[in-house]
Write a protein that holds these residues in place. Structure first.
Motif, PDB file in Angstrom:
ATOM      1  N   TRP A 170       0.838  -1.207   0.000  1.00 42.03           N
ATOM      2  CA  TRP A 170       0.000   0.000   0.000  1.00 42.03           C
ATOM      3  C   TRP A 170       0.871   1.255   0.000  1.00 42.03           C
ATOM      4  O   TRP A 170       0.583   2.222  -0.705  1.00 42.03           O
ATOM      5  CB  TRP A 170      -0.952  -0.002   1.209  1.00 42.03           C
ATOM      6  N   LEU A 171       1.981   1.219   0.761  1.00 39.81           N
ATOM      7  CA  LEU A 171       2.885   2.377   0.794  1.00 39.81           C
ATOM      8  C   LEU A 171       3.742   2.437  -0.474  1.00 39.81           C
ATOM      9  O   LEU A 171       4.042   3.523  -0.975  1.00 39.81           O
ATOM     10  CB  LEU A 171       3.774   2.313   2.036  1.00 39.81           C
ATOM     11  N   ALA A 172       4.112   1.251  -0.997  1.00 42.81           N
ATOM     12  CA  ALA A 172       4.921   1.220  -2.227  1.00 42.81           C
ATOM     13  C   ALA A 172       4.172   1.847  -3.393  1.00 42.81           C
ATOM     14  O   ALA A 172       4.791   2.431  -4.294  1.00 42.81           O
ATOM     15  CB  ALA A 172       5.303  -0.229  -2.555  1.00 42.81           C
ATOM     16  N   TYR A 173       2.854   1.738  -3.422  1.00 44.61           N
ATOM     17  CA  TYR A 173       2.057   2.341  -4.487  1.00 44.61           C
ATOM     18  C   TYR A 173       1.604   3.767  -4.152  1.00 44.61           C
ATOM     19  O   TYR A 173       1.423   4.598  -5.041  1.00 44.61           O
ATOM     20  CB  TYR A 173       0.830   1.475  -4.783  1.00 44.61           C
ATOM     21  N   LEU A 174       1.423   4.064  -2.864  1.00 45.80           N
ATOM     22  CA  LEU A 174       0.986   5.396  -2.463  1.00 45.80           C
ATOM     23  C   LEU A 174       2.069   6.450  -2.690  1.00 45.80           C
ATOM     24  O   LEU A 174       1.777   7.567  -3.149  1.00 45.80           O
ATOM     25  CB  LEU A 174       0.584   5.385  -0.982  1.00 45.80           C
TER      26      LEU A 174
END
Length: 617
Positions: free
Chosen positions: A268-272
């Motif tokens: 989720w953070l890698a894409y955010l």
């Protein structure tokens, strides 16, 4: 490069201007509206033949808006590579046991981040599919821009599509979605949207950046030091594209953050993270809107190039190539044979457009040598990160080393732009377009050989031998450090600075003025061809054949490099760009029956009244 012939923009040059044949005020206004730049022969004095030999060539100043548009490219590429880099692990590996439920593995282990668990071949196929779509859709995006909407509007459409894709991708990587096993559907939707949006954006941004440099012909200037130099369009466009490519890779280096995000926090953070950066992009484009030189779409150019191609084939009795092949389609040659019409109408193209068409086809044949080179630069699909997963990482992400590609480029670009290339021009050493690409091919060949050697050592030292990629014996990895991938990655990166940047220059300089995006897209399409080759090799891109995946492509590139240089070596010394002279510009308008439209357009812009209201800001 030694320019040939006279400068067609120079009003005091007899080749471009005949003083005994004064143009009407009406014709002068047409020329003012249609020239690539307005030339003041006092401010922009063209060099003499003697000056071309004696004077040093330097890059001209670059418009500020070009730098800002390069920043736009940085934001788009940062988001693109930020998510693309982690696709392989996201698709290939399952959620790590004992992890945090967001795709990250337990701390202090050699495990790899993952989410969907679809396996190596499935992941490799989708990584290649993403690249294929991202670099084949540009043909459509370029057509829309050059023929229908214009490049700026097409860029904005691509930005909108990619923005929606990022939102869906972030939502689909939420821990609750992944833990419920429902991550595939949102991922695939965002996957295809992102590839399509990138395809609308990518072929149009580089030509738009170069369009801001309006004075695209050589002239002499006295520097503050007192030295008289030639302001060279080729050196200027080269510097712009080096800066452009450098910022692409500053953006690509952003992928380093996403690899650690997937490893330490989750997807989720890698894409955010890249999504947040991307959402700044439309704001910047809107702010620049009034300052960008926008080229109107001109579908007649592409139509006429197609007609010229058909006429050349017909006049050459369906022989598909040969010396002076396109000369047979020139109106002057056809007129000598009594042919003055095409489809019962006056021939709508000029001799100049025929020459431009021949130059364009020559550029496109050069691009066909790039797919094998691409597959030597970092290997096919996810083969590099797969190799890293079988090596000792000591807690580093297995796809970490791929980030040394943009890091190397960021370091090498300013050295080339401000040290090596100026020094070569100063000492009259012609490191021309074909020589640069050839040297880049050689470096990539060496890179592929190194990849094969490292893969061999991994197999020899892995607990599972030649089945190292999915090993579960002992530590499950070879004791060889992942840092041994650096020579492979770095040499491939340097080759990009020579090959890709030069290809951007060729695509712009050797294409007709109404086909800049189309020709750029044809260059980008060769990346799609490279990924198609990777798709073909997917069934054998598995243990125990990975050594030959590296070595076979390196051997193929070595052979191709010799053929390439021998075939195109003379292009190092031909004209970088060609220009319309006054007679050709007027002929083009009259042949296409565009004078009336130009009249109306110029009246609306205030050009016939001599005002400045119609100038592009």
């Amino acid at each position: 490069m030694e320019p040939h012939g006279s400068n067609a923009f120079a009003l005091n040059d007899g080749a471009a201007y005949q003083p005994e044949k004064r143009l009407s005020v009406y014709d002068e206004k047409i020329l003012e509206a249609s020239r690539a730049s307005i030339v003041d022969p006092h401010e922009y004095s063209p060099p003499t033949d003697e000056e071309r030999i004696a004077l040093r060539k330097v890059a001209d100043s670059i418009p500020a808006v070009s730098y800002w548009l390069c920043a736009v490219e940085f934001a788009e590429r940062a988001s693109y590579y930020g998510v693309q880099t982690v696709f392989s692990n996201f698709i290939e590996f399952p959620m790590p046991q004992g992890g945090n439920g967001a795709g990250a593995p337990p701390g202090g282990t050699q495990e790899t981040a993952g989410a969907l668990g679809r396996g190596e071949q499935f992941a490799n196929a989708f990584v290649l599919l993403f690249a294929f779509l991202s670099y084949s859709v540009p043909i459509y995006g370029a057509y829309v821009a050059d023929v229908q909407l214009g490049r700026y509007k097409t860029i904005m459409i691509g930005v909108l599509i990619c923005g929606v894709a990022h939102v869906i991708m972030i939502a689909g990587a939420a821990p609750s979605v992944l833990q419920a096993g429902k991550g595939m559907a949102p991922f695939l939707i965002s996957f295809f949207m992102l590839a399509f949006g990138a395809g609308m954006f990518k072929p149009n941004i580089a030509p738009t950046i170069l369009d801001q440099y309006a004075h695209q012909h050589e002239y002499t200037k006295v520097l503050k030091s007192g030295e008289k130099v030639i302001m060279d369009p080729e050196a200027t466009i080269q510097r712009i594209m080096l800066f452009f490519y450098g910022l692409i890779n500053v953006g690509a280096f952003f992928a380093l953050a996403t690899t650690y995000c997937e490893k330490d926090v989750g997807y989720w953070l890698a894409y955010l993270t890249p999504g947040i950066l991307y959402f700044l992009l439309p704001i910047l484009l809107i702010a620049l809107n009034k300052h960008i030189v926008k080229k109107a779409p001109n579908g007649s150019v592409l139509t006429n190039v197609i007609k010229i191609t058909g006429m050349a084939i017909k006049q050459n009795k369906f022989r598909l190539w040969g010396k002076g092949y396109f000369d047979a389609a020139k109106p002057s040659v056809l007129a000598a044979q009594g042919i003055t019409t095409f489809n019962n109408k006056p021939i709508p193209w000029t001799d100049k457009l025929v020459d431009d068409t021949a130059r364009t086809y020559a550029a496109c044949t050069i691009f066909l040598y790039f797919p094998i080179w691409y597959n030597n630069d970092g290997g096919i699909g996810n083969i590099l990160s797969n190799q890293g997963a079988a090596m000792t990482t000591n807690g580093a992400p297995n796809d970490l080393l791929s980030n040394f590609n943009p890091l190397t480029i960021i370091v090498v670009i300013p050295i080339l732009s401000y040290v090596i290339y100026p020094m070569l021009r100063k000492y009259k050493i012609n490191f021309g377009r074909i020589s640069r690409i050839t040297f880049g091919f050689i470096l990539a060949t060496i890179s592929g050989v190194i990849g094969a050697i490292v893969q061999w050592r991994v197999y020899e030292t892995s607990p599972c031998g030649y089945y190292a990629s999915s090993c579960s014996i002992g530590t499950g990895v070879s004791p060889i450090s992942i840092w041994w991938q650096i020579p492979n990655v770095s040499l491939g990166a340097i080759s990009e600075c020579l090959c890709n940047v030069t290809a951007y220059e060729i695509a712009y300089a050797r294409s007709p003025k109404g086909m800049k995006a189309v020709v750029m897209s044809l260059f980008l399409f060769n990346t799609a061809l490279a990924t198609a080759l990777g798709e073909v090799l997917t069934p054998v891109t598995v243990d125990p054949y990975l050594i030959w995946i590296w070595a076979g492509l390196a051997i193929a590139l070595a052979v191709q490099t010799v053929i390439f240089h021998w075939t195109y070596r003379k292009m190092d010394n031909d004209e970088f760009m060609t220009y319309d002279d006054d007679a050709e510009l007027l002929e083009e308008y009259r042949r296409n029956d565009l004078v009336g439209k130009t009249d109306n357009s110029m009246k609306s812009e205030g050009k016939l009244q001599g005002s400045d209201e119609g100038k592009v800001g």
